[in-house]
Design a protein around this motif. Sequence first.
Motif, PDB file in Angstrom:
ATOM      1  N   LEU A   1       0.846  -1.191   0.000  1.00 11.02           N
ATOM      2  CA  LEU A   1       0.000   0.000   0.000  1.00 11.02           C
ATOM      3  C   LEU A   1       0.882   1.242   0.000  1.00 11.02           C
ATOM      4  O   LEU A   1       1.782   1.368   0.825  1.00 11.02           O
ATOM      5  CB  LEU A   1      -0.903   0.023   1.233  1.00 11.02           C
ATOM      6  N   HIS A   2       0.595   2.141  -0.930  1.00 14.09           N
ATOM      7  CA  HIS A   2       1.356   3.387  -1.025  1.00 14.09           C
ATOM      8  C   HIS A   2       0.389   4.559  -1.053  1.00 14.09           C
ATOM      9  O   HIS A   2      -0.442   4.670  -1.951  1.00 14.09           O
ATOM     10  CB  HIS A   2       2.241   3.373  -2.274  1.00 14.09           C
ATOM     11  N   PHE A   3       0.507   5.406  -0.046  1.00 17.99           N
ATOM     12  CA  PHE A   3      -0.365   6.565   0.085  1.00 17.99           C
ATOM     13  C   PHE A   3       0.244   7.724  -0.695  1.00 17.99           C
ATOM     14  O   PHE A   3       1.420   8.048  -0.535  1.00 17.99           O
ATOM     15  CB  PHE A   3      -0.552   6.917   1.557  1.00 17.99           C
ATOM     16  N   GLN A   4      -0.584   8.345  -1.519  1.00 21.27           N
ATOM     17  CA  GLN A   4      -0.130   9.420  -2.388  1.00 21.27           C
ATOM     18  C   GLN A   4      -0.397  10.788  -1.753  1.00 21.27           C
ATOM     19  O   GLN A   4      -1.160  10.902  -0.798  1.00 21.27           O
ATOM     20  CB  GLN A   4      -0.852   9.317  -3.745  1.00 21.27           C
TER      21      GLN A   4
ATOM     22  N   VAL B   1      -4.700   6.048  -2.696  1.00 19.72           N
ATOM     23  CA  VAL B   1      -3.886   4.909  -2.294  1.00 19.72           C
ATOM     24  C   VAL B   1      -3.654   4.022  -3.510  1.00 19.72           C
ATOM     25  O   VAL B   1      -4.588   3.720  -4.254  1.00 19.72           O
ATOM     26  CB  VAL B   1      -4.586   4.083  -1.188  1.00 19.72           C
ATOM     27  N   ILE B   2      -2.432   3.611  -3.692  1.00 25.91           N
ATOM     28  CA  ILE B   2      -2.102   2.622  -4.721  1.00 25.91           C
ATOM     29  C   ILE B   2      -1.786   1.318  -4.002  1.00 25.91           C
ATOM     30  O   ILE B   2      -0.970   1.291  -3.077  1.00 25.91           O
ATOM     31  CB  ILE B   2      -0.888   3.072  -5.560  1.00 25.91           C
ATOM     32  N   ALA B   3      -2.477   0.262  -4.407  1.00 28.17           N
ATOM     33  CA  ALA B   3      -2.256  -1.061  -3.813  1.00 28.17           C
ATOM     34  C   ALA B   3      -1.780  -2.011  -4.911  1.00 28.17           C
ATOM     35  O   ALA B   3      -2.464  -2.200  -5.906  1.00 28.17           O
ATOM     36  CB  ALA B   3      -3.533  -1.582  -3.172  1.00 28.17           C
ATOM     37  N   ARG B   4      -0.594  -2.589  -4.716  1.00 23.12           N
ATOM     38  CA  ARG B   4      -0.052  -3.563  -5.671  1.00 23.12           C
ATOM     39  C   ARG B   4       0.304  -4.829  -4.917  1.00 23.12           C
ATOM     40  O   ARG B   4       0.902  -4.778  -3.853  1.00 23.12           O
ATOM     41  CB  ARG B   4       1.210  -3.015  -6.335  1.00 23.12           C
ATOM     42  N   GLU B   5      -0.043  -5.950  -5.512  1.00 20.79           N
ATOM     43  CA  GLU B   5       0.273  -7.245  -4.901  1.00 20.79           C
ATOM     44  C   GLU B   5       0.812  -8.166  -5.972  1.00 20.79           C
ATOM     45  O   GLU B   5       0.347  -8.148  -7.109  1.00 20.79           O
ATOM     46  CB  GLU B   5      -0.977  -7.849  -4.260  1.00 20.79           C
ATOM     47  N   TRP B   6       1.785  -8.971  -5.605  1.00 17.07           N
ATOM     48  CA  TRP B   6       2.327  -9.985  -6.506  1.00 17.07           C
ATOM     49  C   TRP B   6       1.682 -11.302  -6.115  1.00 17.07           C
ATOM     50  O   TRP B   6       1.838 -11.760  -4.987  1.00 17.07           O
ATOM     51  CB  TRP B   6       3.848 -10.050  -6.354  1.00 17.07           C
ATOM     52  N   ALA B   7       0.919 -11.875  -7.025  1.00 15.75           N
ATOM     53  CA  ALA B   7       0.197 -13.109  -6.713  1.00 15.75           C
ATOM     54  C   ALA B   7       0.154 -14.015  -7.945  1.00 15.75           C
ATOM     55  O   ALA B   7      -0.902 -14.217  -8.541  1.00 15.75           O
ATOM     56  CB  ALA B   7      -1.205 -12.775  -6.224  1.00 15.75           C
ATOM     57  N   PRO B   8       1.303 -14.556  -8.339  1.00 23.15           N
ATOM     58  CA  PRO B   8       1.311 -15.414  -9.531  1.00 23.15           C
ATOM     59  C   PRO B   8       0.455 -16.660  -9.317  1.00 23.15           C
ATOM     60  O   PRO B   8       0.503 -17.280  -8.271  1.00 23.15           O
ATOM     61  CB  PRO B   8       2.784 -15.783  -9.695  1.00 23.15           C
ATOM     62  N   GLY B   9      -0.338 -16.947 -10.297  1.00 19.24           N
ATOM     63  CA  GLY B   9      -1.185 -18.137 -10.219  1.00 19.24           C
ATOM     64  C   GLY B   9      -2.450 -17.953  -9.399  1.00 19.24           C
ATOM     65  O   GLY B   9      -3.236 -18.877  -9.268  1.00 19.24           O
ATOM     66  N   ALA B  10      -2.652 -16.766  -8.845  1.00 18.11           N
ATOM     67  CA  ALA B  10      -3.853 -16.539  -8.037  1.00 18.11           C
ATOM     68  C   ALA B  10      -5.082 -16.573  -8.936  1.00 18.11           C
ATOM     69  O   ALA B  10      -5.074 -16.062 -10.043  1.00 18.11           O
ATOM     70  CB  ALA B  10      -3.774 -15.202  -7.319  1.00 18.11           C
ATOM     71  N   GLN B  11      -6.131 -17.180  -8.440  1.00 22.64           N
ATOM     72  CA  GLN B  11      -7.381 -17.206  -9.187  1.00 22.64           C
ATOM     73  C   GLN B  11      -8.303 -16.085  -8.729  1.00 22.64           C
ATOM     74  O   GLN B  11      -9.142 -15.616  -9.488  1.00 22.64           O
ATOM     75  CB  GLN B  11      -8.051 -18.564  -9.028  1.00 22.64           C
ATOM     76  N   GLN B  12      -8.144 -15.657  -7.477  1.00 20.78           N
ATOM     77  CA  GLN B  12      -8.962 -14.567  -6.947  1.00 20.78           C
ATOM     78  C   GLN B  12      -8.130 -13.786  -5.930  1.00 20.78           C
ATOM     79  O   GLN B  12      -7.310 -14.357  -5.219  1.00 20.78           O
ATOM     80  CB  GLN B  12     -10.216 -15.100  -6.262  1.00 20.78           C
ATOM     81  N   VAL B  13      -8.387 -12.491  -5.871  1.00 23.88           N
ATOM     82  CA  VAL B  13      -7.760 -11.626  -4.879  1.00 23.88           C
ATOM     83  C   VAL B  13      -8.835 -10.698  -4.347  1.00 23.88           C
ATOM     84  O   VAL B  13      -9.634 -10.162  -5.117  1.00 23.88           O
ATOM     85  CB  VAL B  13      -6.600 -10.804  -5.497  1.00 23.88           C
ATOM     86  N   TYR B  14      -8.872 -10.520  -3.045  1.00 25.69           N
ATOM     87  CA  TYR B  14      -9.882  -9.660  -2.418  1.00 25.69           C
ATOM     88  C   TYR B  14      -9.209  -8.558  -1.634  1.00 25.69           C
ATOM     89  O   TYR B  14      -8.196  -8.784  -0.962  1.00 25.69           O
ATOM     90  CB  TYR B  14     -10.772 -10.469  -1.454  1.00 25.69           C
ATOM     91  N   LEU B  15      -9.748  -7.376  -1.713  1.00 26.12           N
ATOM     92  CA  LEU B  15      -9.308  -6.264  -0.902  1.00 26.12           C
ATOM     93  C   LEU B  15     -10.519  -5.851  -0.064  1.00 26.12           C
ATOM     94  O   LEU B  15     -11.552  -5.433  -0.617  1.00 26.12           O
ATOM     95  CB  LEU B  15      -8.825  -5.104  -1.782  1.00 26.12           C
ATOM     96  N   THR B  16     -10.415  -5.991   1.227  1.00 24.22           N
ATOM     97  CA  THR B  16     -11.553  -5.688   2.097  1.00 24.22           C
ATOM     98  C   THR B  16     -11.198  -4.562   3.052  1.00 24.22           C
ATOM     99  O   THR B  16     -10.027  -4.329   3.353  1.00 24.22           O
ATOM    100  CB  THR B  16     -11.967  -6.926   2.913  1.00 24.22           C
TER     101      THR B  16
END
Length: 89
Positions: free
Chosen positions: A61-64, A69-84
């Motif tokens: 998470l990077h606050f501007q 907010v910019i949110a980047r995640e590395w998730a190779p092979g992920a089928q789903q990603v949730y941000l709650t």
Amino acid sequence: MDPMKVEVKKIDELFRLDGYLKPFEREIRRRHGVLREWISKIDQLEGGMDTFSQGYKHYGLHFQQDNSVIAREWAPGAQQVYLTGDFSK
């Protein structure tokens, strides 16, 4: 890979300093071999340890300045990603 063929610099000096480690020589050599393989992969695929270890500058998470907010995640092979969370102002 035969662990007993993995070269570990100064391993004999290690055993002179701590003879209780000698029975674990095979495991020490195996782990050293695995470490060297990972370092080689990081060098080849990720631009080296220095670049790899600074991933936090890009991912996460990077606050501007404008409070966005910019949110980047590395998730190779992920089928789903949730941000709650509570995203209302």
